[in-house]
Design an enzyme around this catalytic site. Sequence first.
Site, PDB file in Angstrom:
ATOM      1  N   GLU A   1       0.876 -28.967 -69.812  1.00  0.00           N
ATOM      2  CA  GLU A   1       1.793 -28.126 -69.045  1.00  0.00           C
ATOM      3  C   GLU A   1       3.082 -28.910 -68.787  1.00  0.00           C
ATOM      4  O   GLU A   1       3.050 -29.994 -68.202  1.00  0.00           O
ATOM      5  CB  GLU A   1       1.116 -27.755 -67.721  1.00  0.00           C
ATOM      6  CG  GLU A   1       1.907 -26.762 -66.906  1.00  0.00           C
ATOM      7  CD  GLU A   1       1.224 -26.450 -65.579  1.00  0.00           C
ATOM      8  OE1 GLU A   1       0.741 -27.396 -64.927  1.00  0.00           O
ATOM      9  OE2 GLU A   1       1.197 -25.273 -65.192  1.00  0.00           O
TER      10      GLU A   1
ATOM     11  N   CYS B   1       3.139 -21.498 -62.662  1.00  0.00           N
ATOM     12  CA  CYS B   1       1.837 -21.779 -63.271  1.00  0.00           C
ATOM     13  C   CYS B   1       1.565 -20.785 -64.381  1.00  0.00           C
ATOM     14  O   CYS B   1       0.913 -21.096 -65.356  1.00  0.00           O
ATOM     15  CB  CYS B   1       0.755 -21.726 -62.211  1.00  0.00           C
ATOM     16  SG  CYS B   1       0.856 -20.245 -61.212  1.00  0.00           S
TER      17      CYS B   1
ATOM     18  N   GLY C   1      -2.249 -26.102 -57.132  1.00  0.00           N
ATOM     19  CA  GLY C   1      -1.533 -27.305 -57.564  1.00  0.00           C
ATOM     20  C   GLY C   1      -2.031 -27.756 -58.916  1.00  0.00           C
ATOM     21  O   GLY C   1      -2.499 -26.939 -59.721  1.00  0.00           O
ATOM     22  N   SER C   2      -1.956 -29.052 -59.164  1.00  0.00           N
ATOM     23  CA  SER C   2      -2.257 -29.576 -60.496  1.00  0.00           C
ATOM     24  C   SER C   2      -3.755 -29.739 -60.711  1.00  0.00           C
ATOM     25  O   SER C   2      -4.531 -29.806 -59.752  1.00  0.00           O
ATOM     26  CB  SER C   2      -1.561 -30.916 -60.664  1.00  0.00           C
ATOM     27  OG  SER C   2      -2.100 -31.831 -59.729  1.00  0.00           O
TER      28      SER C   2
ATOM     29  N   GLY D   1      -6.599 -30.856 -58.011  1.00  0.00           N
ATOM     30  CA  GLY D   1      -7.586 -29.801 -57.788  1.00  0.00           C
ATOM     31  C   GLY D   1      -9.000 -30.332 -57.976  1.00  0.00           C
ATOM     32  O   GLY D   1      -9.911 -30.004 -57.212  1.00  0.00           O
TER      33      GLY D   1
HETATM   34  P1  NAD Z   1      -0.014 -31.383 -56.896  1.00  0.00           P
HETATM   35  O1  NAD Z   1      -1.426 -31.259 -57.325  1.00  0.00           O
HETATM   36  O2  NAD Z   1       0.666 -32.659 -57.111  1.00  0.00           O
HETATM   37  O3  NAD Z   1       0.142 -31.070 -55.346  1.00  0.00           O
HETATM   38  C1  NAD Z   1      -0.318 -29.867 -54.780  1.00  0.00           C
HETATM   39  C2  NAD Z   1      -0.610 -30.110 -53.309  1.00  0.00           C
HETATM   40  O4  NAD Z   1      -1.708 -31.009 -53.200  1.00  0.00           O
HETATM   41  C3  NAD Z   1       0.538 -30.743 -52.525  1.00  0.00           C
HETATM   42  O5  NAD Z   1       0.602 -30.155 -51.246  1.00  0.00           O
HETATM   43  C4  NAD Z   1       0.090 -32.195 -52.395  1.00  0.00           C
HETATM   44  O6  NAD Z   1       0.627 -32.841 -51.279  1.00  0.00           O
HETATM   45  C5  NAD Z   1      -1.408 -32.031 -52.260  1.00  0.00           C
HETATM   46  N1  NAD Z   1      -2.194 -33.234 -52.574  1.00  0.00           N
HETATM   47  C6  NAD Z   1      -1.855 -34.298 -53.346  1.00  0.00           C
HETATM   48  N2  NAD Z   1      -2.858 -35.200 -53.371  1.00  0.00           N
HETATM   49  C7  NAD Z   1      -3.850 -34.705 -52.608  1.00  0.00           C
HETATM   50  C8  NAD Z   1      -5.148 -35.170 -52.254  1.00  0.00           C
HETATM   51  N3  NAD Z   1      -5.620 -36.337 -52.681  1.00  0.00           N
HETATM   52  N4  NAD Z   1      -5.921 -34.386 -51.455  1.00  0.00           N
HETATM   53  C9  NAD Z   1      -5.467 -33.191 -51.018  1.00  0.00           C
HETATM   54  N5  NAD Z   1      -4.235 -32.720 -51.308  1.00  0.00           N
HETATM   55  C10 NAD Z   1      -3.440 -33.451 -52.101  1.00  0.00           C
HETATM   56  O7  NAD Z   1       0.721 -30.180 -57.626  1.00  0.00           O
HETATM   57  P2  NAD Z   1       2.297 -29.878 -57.586  1.00  0.00           P
HETATM   58  O8  NAD Z   1       2.923 -30.860 -58.480  1.00  0.00           O
HETATM   59  O9  NAD Z   1       2.767 -29.722 -56.213  1.00  0.00           O
HETATM   60  O10 NAD Z   1       2.346 -28.412 -58.239  1.00  0.00           O
HETATM   61  C11 NAD Z   1       2.464 -28.200 -59.582  1.00  0.00           C
HETATM   62  C12 NAD Z   1       1.165 -27.743 -60.184  1.00  0.00           C
HETATM   63  O11 NAD Z   1       0.668 -26.620 -59.470  1.00  0.00           O
HETATM   64  C13 NAD Z   1       1.308 -27.262 -61.594  1.00  0.00           C
HETATM   65  O12 NAD Z   1       0.256 -27.779 -62.387  1.00  0.00           O
HETATM   66  C14 NAD Z   1       1.194 -25.752 -61.495  1.00  0.00           C
HETATM   67  O13 NAD Z   1       0.760 -25.110 -62.636  1.00  0.00           O
HETATM   68  C15 NAD Z   1       0.253 -25.602 -60.375  1.00  0.00           C
HETATM   69  N6  NAD Z   1       0.414 -24.275 -59.747  1.00  0.00           N
HETATM   70  C16 NAD Z   1      -0.566 -23.351 -59.894  1.00  0.00           C
HETATM   71  C17 NAD Z   1      -0.422 -22.084 -59.358  1.00  0.00           C
HETATM   72  C18 NAD Z   1      -1.488 -21.043 -59.516  1.00  0.00           C
HETATM   73  O14 NAD Z   1      -1.497 -20.102 -58.761  1.00  0.00           O
HETATM   74  N7  NAD Z   1      -2.391 -21.176 -60.464  1.00  0.00           N
HETATM   75  C19 NAD Z   1       0.731 -21.767 -58.659  1.00  0.00           C
HETATM   76  C20 NAD Z   1       1.724 -22.731 -58.534  1.00  0.00           C
HETATM   77  C21 NAD Z   1       1.541 -23.991 -59.078  1.00  0.00           C
END
Ligand code: NAD
Length: 484
Positions: free
Chosen positions: A385, A286, A230-231, A235
């Site tokens: 990004e 990503c 995720g973001s 992370g």
């Molecule tokens: P996000 O960080 O908003 O959410 C990712 C996940 O984290 C979701 O399931 C969300 O519900 C959960 N989450 C949110 N708050 C949390 C918390 N406090 N504790 C635990 N979990 C929590 O990211 P997004 O908007 O869903 O995804 C987009 C981002 O993901 C982009 O930055 C993209 O580059 C990245 N991404 C990376 C890869 C990779 O393999 N490197 C692949 C796909 C997406």
Amino acid sequence: MTTMETRERGLFIGGVSRPSSDSSYIETRNPADDSVLAAVAAATAEDVDDAVRDAARAAAGWAATVPSRRGRILNAMALAMRERAEEFALMETLDNGKPLSQARSDVEGSARYFEFFAGAADKINGDTIPLGPDYLAYTTQMPFGVVGQILPWNAPLQQAARGLAPALAAGNACVVKPAEDTPLSALALAELAIQCGMPPGVLNVIPGYGEVAGAALAQHPDVRKVVFTGSVPTGRLVNLVAAERLVPTTLELGGKSANIVFGDADIDAAVRGAAKGINANAGQNCSAGSRLLVHESVHDEFVEKLTAINAGLSLGPGIEDPDMGPITTREQFERVQEYLDIGEREGVTVIRGGTSSEQRSPNGYFIEPTIFVGVKNTMRVAREEIFGPVVGVQSFADDEEAVAIANDSEYGLVAGVWSTSLSRVHRVAARLEVGQVYVNEYYAGFAGGVETPFGGTKNSGFGREKGLEAILHYTQARTVVIRL
Ligand code: NAD
């Protein structure tokens, strides 16, 4: 079949579907027209506790299952996914928005993950270590126990498969928290696992809000490894929680990847690769090639040809299988639009492509493929990004400058290199601060690059998914030393 009936979906714990403890749910929408697809149970902290405890109970039995049998169950999942490929693809298209043919390719990629790691399950070898004639020393690779996986919305099925297949092959039980906006395919995958002989509890799926269900999963004392995709800000949060508990993480975060086109490249191939690198999945990758670095000698020709490709791209609901579908979430749709404004304010030239707006469904979250020309690497549009079909073009004078611009980023996920010079390709690839380099093609191999280790440097995260390397991130070595 072009629609999916609106329906209710439960949490999947212990092999059965059930409502959340407070009966709350989240509506998941079709981004092509903003209609409600399903009401999905939203896990509370209590539900997460149930799911993790259930997985912990199942973990020991799964770890003790003969590895070839674990492999057979994973292989059965791969076969079943292929048999039901259209159903999975349709579900993913409606929930995530991607064009049907891209969803089909994601289903095939997901089946490949299960097939690949099914084959690895009985080849997770240890080592013998020479301590001389008086000793026998050897290692075995132990599973962690319960692995918590937190997923994003851009490739929901493929990312679930990417983390689950190696984790399960290595003998871990998994609890998955899919993204709020795209929980359907992970739930379907968990049901499929049971049908293919996976013991109940080995794979639990708990849709819900990140701050509630995701946070409870990362904090749970019985989760022994946390895998987060995720973001960067989320992370970082998840990693802080894991650091406090002293459990390891794999973090797959964002990217701002450089796709570098040298003057000696096959320009037509590079233009096609650049278009795919940014427009696939409407730029919500990503590893999208979002910073396009083009040698000054071919810059104008390149932009002209890329503009022509973008102009011919069709936009529409994923179900009609256009070249590009909508952005997956309303929030992200608004965010990409903000970056279009930021680009204009920063003084770039904006070239919009795609079919005209009248042809699109009026309530869908559509963004045309867009090129920013005249980008400087100090601009926000070059540093942040965007996660949409928006590529920024920068020109460079020589190899030194190309490498310097490529590495001048807080991210370090992947890079593309286009050149017909073998020595230039190797010299440049060796200097790029990224986890994966694509040469004369963008994206690794076919069906998602299942076989090739993938992951980031710098703010793109750490740990590796994909390939046999992934097994090392889902196991720990145990050394046994015997005095003979
Ligand atoms: P996000 O960080 O908003 O959410 C990712 C996940 O984290 C979701 O399931 C969300 O519900 C959960 N989450 C949110 N708050 C949390 C918390 N406090 N504790 C635990 N979990 C929590 O990211 P997004 O908007 O869903 O995804 C987009 C981002 O993901 C982009 O930055 C993209 O580059 C990245 N991404 C990376 C890869 C990779 O393999 N490197 C692949 C796909 C997406």
